[in-house]
Design a protein around this motif. Structure first.
Motif, PDB file in Angstrom:
ATOM      1  N   LEU A 118      14.353  -1.006 -10.565  1.00  0.00           N
ATOM      2  CA  LEU A 118      13.153  -1.096  -9.728  1.00  0.00           C
ATOM      3  C   LEU A 118      12.497  -2.471  -9.693  1.00  0.00           C
ATOM      4  CD1 LEU A 118      11.591   2.408 -10.415  1.00  0.00           C
ATOM      5  CD2 LEU A 118      12.868   1.641  -8.402  1.00  0.00           C
ATOM      6  N   THR A 119      12.929  -3.398 -10.524  1.00  0.00           N
ATOM      7  CA  THR A 119      12.390  -4.754 -10.420  1.00  0.00           C
ATOM      8  C   THR A 119      13.192  -5.593  -9.429  1.00  0.00           C
ATOM      9  OG1 THR A 119      13.648  -5.458 -12.355  1.00  0.00           O
ATOM     10  CG2 THR A 119      11.347  -4.785 -12.723  1.00  0.00           C
ATOM     11  N   ASP A 120      14.292  -5.044  -8.925  1.00  0.00           N
ATOM     12  CA  ASP A 120      15.035  -5.698  -7.855  1.00  0.00           C
ATOM     13  C   ASP A 120      14.287  -5.429  -6.549  1.00  0.00           C
ATOM     14  OD1 ASP A 120      17.391  -6.865  -6.444  1.00  0.00           O
ATOM     15  OD2 ASP A 120      17.530  -4.802  -5.684  1.00  0.00           O
ATOM     16  N   PRO A 121      13.859  -6.483  -5.838  1.00  0.00           N
ATOM     17  CA  PRO A 121      13.052  -6.268  -4.629  1.00  0.00           C
ATOM     18  C   PRO A 121      13.712  -5.371  -3.588  1.00  0.00           C
ATOM     19  CG  PRO A 121      12.941  -8.557  -5.281  1.00  0.00           C
ATOM     20  CD  PRO A 121      13.982  -7.911  -6.161  1.00  0.00           C
ATOM     21  N   THR A 122      14.994  -5.562  -3.330  1.00  0.00           N
ATOM     22  CA  THR A 122      15.672  -4.753  -2.318  1.00  0.00           C
ATOM     23  C   THR A 122      15.672  -3.282  -2.705  1.00  0.00           C
ATOM     24  OG1 THR A 122      17.075  -6.631  -1.734  1.00  0.00           O
ATOM     25  CG2 THR A 122      17.830  -4.458  -1.032  1.00  0.00           C
ATOM     26  N   THR A 123      15.986  -3.004  -3.958  1.00  0.00           N
ATOM     27  CA  THR A 123      16.020  -1.623  -4.452  1.00  0.00           C
ATOM     28  C   THR A 123      14.633  -1.007  -4.415  1.00  0.00           C
ATOM     29  OG1 THR A 123      17.916  -2.119  -5.850  1.00  0.00           O
ATOM     30  CG2 THR A 123      16.604  -0.186  -6.448  1.00  0.00           C
ATOM     31  N   ASN A 124      13.639  -1.744  -4.866  1.00  0.00           N
ATOM     32  CA  ASN A 124      12.278  -1.236  -4.902  1.00  0.00           C
ATOM     33  C   ASN A 124      11.768  -0.925  -3.501  1.00  0.00           C
ATOM     34  OD1 ASN A 124       9.166  -1.485  -5.130  1.00  0.00           O
ATOM     35  ND2 ASN A 124       9.873  -1.266  -7.237  1.00  0.00           N
ATOM     36  N   ILE A 125      12.021  -1.819  -2.562  1.00  0.00           N
ATOM     37  CA  ILE A 125      11.582  -1.597  -1.183  1.00  0.00           C
ATOM     38  C   ILE A 125      12.298  -0.381  -0.601  1.00  0.00           C
ATOM     39  CG2 ILE A 125      11.674  -2.567   1.159  1.00  0.00           C
ATOM     40  CD1 ILE A 125      11.128  -5.341  -0.246  1.00  0.00           C
ATOM     41  N   GLU A 126      13.577  -0.225  -0.916  1.00  0.00           N
ATOM     42  CA  GLU A 126      14.336   0.926  -0.400  1.00  0.00           C
ATOM     43  C   GLU A 126      13.722   2.236  -0.890  1.00  0.00           C
ATOM     44  OE1 GLU A 126      17.461   2.537   1.903  1.00  0.00           O
ATOM     45  OE2 GLU A 126      16.805   0.446   1.742  1.00  0.00           O
ATOM     46  N   TYR A 127      13.485   2.331  -2.191  1.00  0.00           N
ATOM     47  CA  TYR A 127      12.916   3.575  -2.736  1.00  0.00           C
ATOM     48  C   TYR A 127      11.465   3.773  -2.308  1.00  0.00           C
ATOM     49  CZ  TYR A 127      16.979   4.756  -5.523  1.00  0.00           C
ATOM     50  OH  TYR A 127      18.241   5.134  -5.909  1.00  0.00           O
ATOM     51  N   GLY A 128      10.682   2.693  -2.280  1.00  0.00           N
ATOM     52  CA  GLY A 128       9.286   2.819  -1.868  1.00  0.00           C
ATOM     53  C   GLY A 128       9.145   3.255  -0.421  1.00  0.00           C
ATOM     54  N   THR A 129       9.979   2.709   0.446  1.00  0.00           N
ATOM     55  CA  THR A 129       9.938   3.076   1.854  1.00  0.00           C
ATOM     56  C   THR A 129      10.433   4.512   2.044  1.00  0.00           C
ATOM     57  OG1 THR A 129      10.296   0.750   2.412  1.00  0.00           O
ATOM     58  CG2 THR A 129      10.600   2.349   4.181  1.00  0.00           C
ATOM     59  N   ALA A 130      11.475   4.880   1.299  1.00  0.00           N
ATOM     60  CA  ALA A 130      11.972   6.265   1.362  1.00  0.00           C
ATOM     61  C   ALA A 130      10.888   7.236   0.902  1.00  0.00           C
ATOM     62  CB  ALA A 130      13.224   6.418   0.506  1.00  0.00           C
ATOM     63  N   TYR A 131      10.122   6.848  -0.117  1.00  0.00           N
ATOM     64  CA  TYR A 131       9.053   7.714  -0.605  1.00  0.00           C
ATOM     65  C   TYR A 131       7.950   7.856   0.448  1.00  0.00           C
ATOM     66  CZ  TYR A 131       5.578   9.774  -3.732  1.00  0.00           C
ATOM     67  OH  TYR A 131       4.636  10.602  -4.311  1.00  0.00           O
ATOM     68  N   LEU A 132       7.604   6.749   1.107  1.00  0.00           N
ATOM     69  CA  LEU A 132       6.620   6.834   2.194  1.00  0.00           C
ATOM     70  C   LEU A 132       7.122   7.757   3.303  1.00  0.00           C
ATOM     71  CD1 LEU A 132       5.427   3.107   2.442  1.00  0.00           C
ATOM     72  CD2 LEU A 132       4.027   5.070   1.760  1.00  0.00           C
ATOM     73  N   ALA A 133       8.418   7.673   3.622  1.00  0.00           N
ATOM     74  CA  ALA A 133       8.995   8.559   4.648  1.00  0.00           C
ATOM     75  C   ALA A 133       8.926  10.016   4.211  1.00  0.00           C
ATOM     76  CB  ALA A 133      10.445   8.156   4.926  1.00  0.00           C
ATOM     77  N   TYR A 134       9.194  10.274   2.937  1.00  0.00           N
ATOM     78  CA  TYR A 134       9.107  11.638   2.398  1.00  0.00           C
ATOM     79  C   TYR A 134       7.680  12.169   2.541  1.00  0.00           C
ATOM     80  CZ  TYR A 134       8.870  15.359  -1.092  1.00  0.00           C
ATOM     81  OH  TYR A 134       8.643  16.549  -1.731  1.00  0.00           O
TER      82      TYR A 134
END
Length: 196
Positions: A113-129
Motif C-alpha cells: 500500500l505504500t506503492d502509489p499505483t497500488t494504493n490508488i488502485e485499491y483506493g479508487t476501487a473502494y470509492l467505486a464499491y
C-alpha cells in the motif's frame, strides 16, 4: 480610567484580526492559479489516477480530494491506526477488495500500500464499491472515513447525511474533502492530466 483605556484597546483586536484575514484573502485571490495548483492543490500521479478513475467509474477530482485530505500526497505516510499510503487504506480493506475480485491481486499486491499505483488502485476501487452501495457523493465521502455501517445508520434518520453525522471527525472530513473537490474542479477545469 486605566481599565477603560484597556477595554477600548482590547476591542480593536477583533477588528485588526478581521482586517488581516481580509488582506490575506484578497492577496490569495491575486496569486496565479498555476502557483496555487503547484503549492496547495498539486496533482501527482495524474495518469495513474485518471486510468483508475476511468476503470472504476469514479470522478478523478474526488480521488485527488481524498488523497489531498488523507495524506497530502505523501505515499509513505502511515496512521496510528495502520492506514497506509496516499489514500490511507487499511490493509484489511485492500485484502477484502482483492478477495471480492474488485482488484486483481496478481497485478496489485494488497500488502504493497505504500506503492502509489497500488494504493490508488485499491483506493479508487473502494470509492467505486461505496458508490455502488450509497446514494450520494456526501455519503461516499463519509463512508470512506467512518465506514459503510456508520453511514447506513445515519441514513436511517432520513434527510441530508451531513445533518445526521454523529462523529465530529467525519463531519469535518466531509467538509474538507468537499472543499478540496471543489478546488480541484476549479483549478483543473480541463481535467487533472492537463498541465496548463
Amino acid at each position: 480610567m486605566g481599565d477603560t483605556r484597556f477595554l477600548r484597546w482590547y476591542r480593536t483586536i477583533p477588528i485588526t484580526l478581521m482586517a488581516i484575514v481580509c488582506a490575506l484573502t484578497f492577496g490569495f485571490s491575486l496569486v496565479p492559479d498555476n502557483l496555487v495548483r503547484s503549492i496547495f492543490y498539486p496533482v501527482k500521479y495524474a495518469d495513474i489516477i485518471q486510468e483508475a478513475s476511468d476503470r472504476y467509474g469514479v470522478d478523478p477530482y474526488l480521488v485527488c480530494a481524498v488523497i489531498k485530505c488523507e495524506s497530502n500526497w505523501n505515499p509513505t505516510v502511515q496512521s496510528d491506526a495502520g492506514a497506509q499510503g496516499l489514500m490511507q487504506l487499511m490493509p484489511a480493506t485492500s485484502q477484502e477488495l482483492a478477495t471480492l475480485g474488485s482488484v486483481d491481486s496478481s497485478t496489485y499486491d494488497p500488502t504493497a500500500l505504500t506503492d502509489p499505483t497500488t494504493n490508488i488502485e485499491y483506493g479508487t476501487a473502494y470509492l467505486a464499491y461505496l458508490q455502488a452501495n450509497l446514494n450520494s457523493t456526501d455519503e461516499v465521502i463519509a463512508a470512506y472515513n467512518a465506514g459503510l455501517g456508520s453511514v447506513s445508520s445515519w441514513q436511517s434518520s432520513g434527510g441530508d447525511i451531513s445533518n445526521n453525522i454523529t462523529y465530529a471527525e467525519t463531519a469535518a472530513y466531509l467538509v474538507r474533502v468537499k472543499d478540496a473537490y471543489a478546488k480541484y474542479q476549479e483549478l483543473y477545469p480541463n481535467g487533472i492530466t492537463d498541465s496548463n
